[in-house]
Design a protein around this motif. Structure first.
Motif, PDB file in Angstrom:
ATOM      1  N   SER A 187       8.949   2.208  55.475  1.00 51.10           N
ATOM      2  CA  SER A 187      10.180   2.852  56.020  1.00 51.10           C
ATOM      3  C   SER A 187       9.930   3.455  57.364  1.00 51.10           C
ATOM      4  O   SER A 187       8.869   3.801  57.635  1.00 51.10           O
ATOM      5  CB  SER A 187      10.961   4.006  55.001  1.00 51.10           C
ATOM      6  N   ALA A 197      19.603   0.026  43.628  1.00 50.37           N
ATOM      7  CA  ALA A 197      20.155  -0.702  44.134  1.00 50.37           C
ATOM      8  C   ALA A 197      20.490  -2.311  43.653  1.00 50.37           C
ATOM      9  O   ALA A 197      21.545  -2.971  43.735  1.00 50.37           O
ATOM     10  CB  ALA A 197      19.749  -0.925  45.865  1.00 50.37           C
ATOM     11  N   HIS A 238      13.391   5.223  52.637  1.00 53.92           N
ATOM     12  CA  HIS A 238      14.711   4.484  52.781  1.00 53.92           C
ATOM     13  C   HIS A 238      16.224   5.258  52.938  1.00 53.92           C
ATOM     14  O   HIS A 238      17.013   4.720  53.626  1.00 53.92           O
ATOM     15  CB  HIS A 238      14.636   3.544  51.534  1.00 53.92           C
ATOM     16  N   GLU A 298      16.845   5.667  56.275  1.00 54.79           N
ATOM     17  CA  GLU A 298      17.242   4.493  57.084  1.00 54.79           C
ATOM     18  C   GLU A 298      18.600   3.822  56.592  1.00 54.79           C
ATOM     19  O   GLU A 298      19.370   3.282  57.237  1.00 54.79           O
ATOM     20  CB  GLU A 298      16.344   3.288  56.604  1.00 54.79           C
ATOM     21  N   TRP A 299      19.088   4.314  55.329  1.00 53.12           N
ATOM     22  CA  TRP A 299      20.179   3.781  54.731  1.00 53.12           C
ATOM     23  C   TRP A 299      21.483   4.599  54.946  1.00 53.12           C
ATOM     24  O   TRP A 299      22.557   4.249  54.992  1.00 53.12           O
ATOM     25  CB  TRP A 299      19.827   3.583  53.324  1.00 53.12           C
ATOM     26  N   SER A 300      21.299   5.872  55.001  1.00 48.19           N
ATOM     27  CA  SER A 300      22.387   6.908  55.048  1.00 48.19           C
ATOM     28  C   SER A 300      23.029   6.746  56.519  1.00 48.19           C
ATOM     29  O   SER A 300      22.369   6.663  57.594  1.00 48.19           O
ATOM     30  CB  SER A 300      21.906   8.195  54.611  1.00 48.19           C
ATOM     31  N   ALA A 333      24.502   2.545  53.320  1.00 49.22           N
ATOM     32  CA  ALA A 333      24.081   2.285  52.065  1.00 49.22           C
ATOM     33  C   ALA A 333      23.665   3.204  51.027  1.00 49.22           C
ATOM     34  O   ALA A 333      23.086   3.047  49.909  1.00 49.22           O
ATOM     35  CB  ALA A 333      22.949   1.235  52.177  1.00 49.22           C
ATOM     36  N   ALA A 334      23.840   4.434  51.457  1.00 42.98           N
ATOM     37  CA  ALA A 334      23.163   5.799  50.493  1.00 42.98           C
ATOM     38  C   ALA A 334      23.878   6.868  51.093  1.00 42.98           C
ATOM     39  O   ALA A 334      24.127   6.963  52.419  1.00 42.98           O
ATOM     40  CB  ALA A 334      21.581   5.891  50.290  1.00 42.98           C
ATOM     41  N   LEU A 359      28.769   1.724  49.343  1.00 40.14           N
ATOM     42  CA  LEU A 359      27.336   2.139  49.284  1.00 40.14           C
ATOM     43  C   LEU A 359      26.638   1.336  48.251  1.00 40.14           C
ATOM     44  O   LEU A 359      25.521   0.717  48.628  1.00 40.14           O
ATOM     45  CB  LEU A 359      26.991   3.721  48.809  1.00 40.14           C
ATOM     46  N   GLU A 374      26.415  -2.351  49.677  1.00 36.83           N
ATOM     47  CA  GLU A 374      25.533  -2.568  50.937  1.00 36.83           C
ATOM     48  C   GLU A 374      24.009  -2.356  50.571  1.00 36.83           C
ATOM     49  O   GLU A 374      23.145  -2.969  51.067  1.00 36.83           O
ATOM     50  CB  GLU A 374      25.968  -1.605  52.187  1.00 36.83           C
ATOM     51  N   ALA A 375      23.537  -1.435  49.544  1.00 32.15           N
ATOM     52  CA  ALA A 375      22.444  -1.059  49.285  1.00 32.15           C
ATOM     53  C   ALA A 375      21.847  -2.258  48.521  1.00 32.15           C
ATOM     54  O   ALA A 375      20.690  -2.616  48.712  1.00 32.15           O
ATOM     55  CB  ALA A 375      22.486   0.216  48.041  1.00 32.15           C
ATOM     56  N   ARG A 414      20.690  -5.020  50.895  1.00 33.13           N
ATOM     57  CA  ARG A 414      19.622  -4.441  51.769  1.00 33.13           C
ATOM     58  C   ARG A 414      18.440  -4.886  50.819  1.00 33.13           C
ATOM     59  O   ARG A 414      17.270  -5.360  51.193  1.00 33.13           O
ATOM     60  CB  ARG A 414      19.636  -3.231  52.267  1.00 33.13           C
TER      61      ARG A 414
END
Length: 365
Positions: A151, A286, A299, A302-304, A307-308, A336, A339-340, A343
């Motif tokens: 990550s 996810a 992650h 990266e995702w918030s 996606a989180a 979320l 999208e999660a 990914r």
């Protein structure tokens, strides 16, 4: 290609307990096309060899592990030359892999998969607590032909040390853990899930205090906590002191087959870690259509917020607020989740193996 993977553990011959699913996924994918030999420092106390997911596992066992692991790699290389030597985790694994790679004159690679680059002295965690460990990491990382990490936060830590690295997440094996479409919440109390060993770095006290805050706010929920207890009942006692006895179930260790139904029933995965390189459980959730809320690690950073949802490490009030936000905004929770899942599916175990293979081939030229 013939590949040597150096691991600290996680490859039990039974394939279900004492395993790290990300390791099994990578080994299985690479073994489809290559001759894979796994050199595990201590899965069992005595030296042994077995087959797992198409690979040959060489268990080094107790006593002079590093020296004997290097010797085992060199001996197998003489039986048939390796094309690359890969350490998953740094520390002793990277030291063994880099020494063996130099000996047999093959490229050595390191994948950072844990807390090798941090120091959390308050809980006695991290690979940079002692000067000798810091020196070992510096030597190993600079000897590597390539360094990878799961990550962006880990890449930033490596960059701060002057080490160039590539982002390469350890993905989910979709054959063993098939995708499920995100689903709407059912009526009644929310189903929350936490999957992690009970230990200091996972910071379950912050998790339990966040849950106590939700109780105080009148939010109905049921939390299942899955993981080996290394704290001798301390978290169970804290849950009782916080009045969470009827809201929280401590379920102990579960195999992947036992875990999946719990994930499928969950509305949210909740994480409270002080540090993570990935983690795989977020990717598994996810794939199963379940979004994650948790501390800003791995992650999650990266995702918030696409996606989180991530909150500051150690902030139980912010964690409670983020959980409540998603439980009260079903449209956001589902966005979320979708999208999660996208990914996680884009970077599954097949993707991970293909990226490693491309790296090996580029270094073999």
């Amino acid at each position: 290609m013939k590949l040597a993977l150096v691991l600290p553990g996680g490859v039990d011959r039974g394939g279900e307990e004492r395993v790290i699913p990300a390791f099994l996924a990578l080994i299985g994918q690479l073994s489809l096309r290559h001759d894979v030999h796994v050199f595990v420092l201590r899965q069992e106390p005595k030296p042994a060899t077995w087959t797992l997911r198409g690979a040959t596992v060489h268990n080094i066992g107790d006593g002079r592990q590093r020296v004997r692991a290097i010797a085992a790699i060199v001996a197998e290389h003489r039986r048939g030359p390796f094309d690359a030597v890969q350490a998953i985790f740094s520390g002793s694994c990277s030291l063994v892999a880099m020494a063996a790679a130099k000996w047999i004159r093959r490229p050595g690679l390191i994948h950072i998969a844990g807390g090798e680059l941090i120091a959390l002295p308050a809980i006695g965690y991290g690979g940079r607590q002692r000067w000798i460990s810091r020196m070992r990491e510096a030597v190993s990382l600079r000897a590597a032909a390539a360094v990878t990490a799961a990550s962006a936060p880990i890449l930033e830590s490596l960059q701060a040390l002057g080490v160039h690295a590539q982002r390469l997440p350890l993905g989910v094996d979709l054959a063993a853990w098939p995708p499920s479409l995100p689903r709407r919440r059912g009526p009644g109390a929310a189903r929350l899930l936490h999957v992690a060993s009970l230990n200091r770095v996972k910071d379950q006290p912050a998790l339990l205090r966040a849950l106590a805050e939700l109780v105080a706010q009148g939010v109905p929920f049921q939390m299942d906590i899955v993981g080996v207890d290394t704290l001798d009942g301390e978290m169970q006692r804290l849950a009782g002191e916080l009045g969470l006895g009827e809201r929280v179930r401590f379920l102990g260790f579960k195999t992947q087959r036992e875990l999946r139904p719990l994930v499928d029933m969950a509305d949210l995965l909740v994480m409270s870690s002080l540090h993570e390189a990935g983690p795989l459980v977020l990717l598994e959730a996810a794939v199963a259509g379940v979004p994650t809320v948790g501390t800003a690690v791995g992650h999650l950073v990266e995702w918030s917020p696409v996606a989180a949802l991530a909150v500051p490490v150690g902030d139980h009030l912010a964690l409670a607020g983020a959980i409540r936000q998603l439980l009260e905004d079903e449209a956001l929770r589902l966005r979320l989740a979708h999208e999660a899942q996208r990914r996680a599916l884009d970077e599954d175990a097949a993707y991970t193996a293909a990226r490693f293979e491309a790296l090996y081939r580029s270094l073999a030229k």
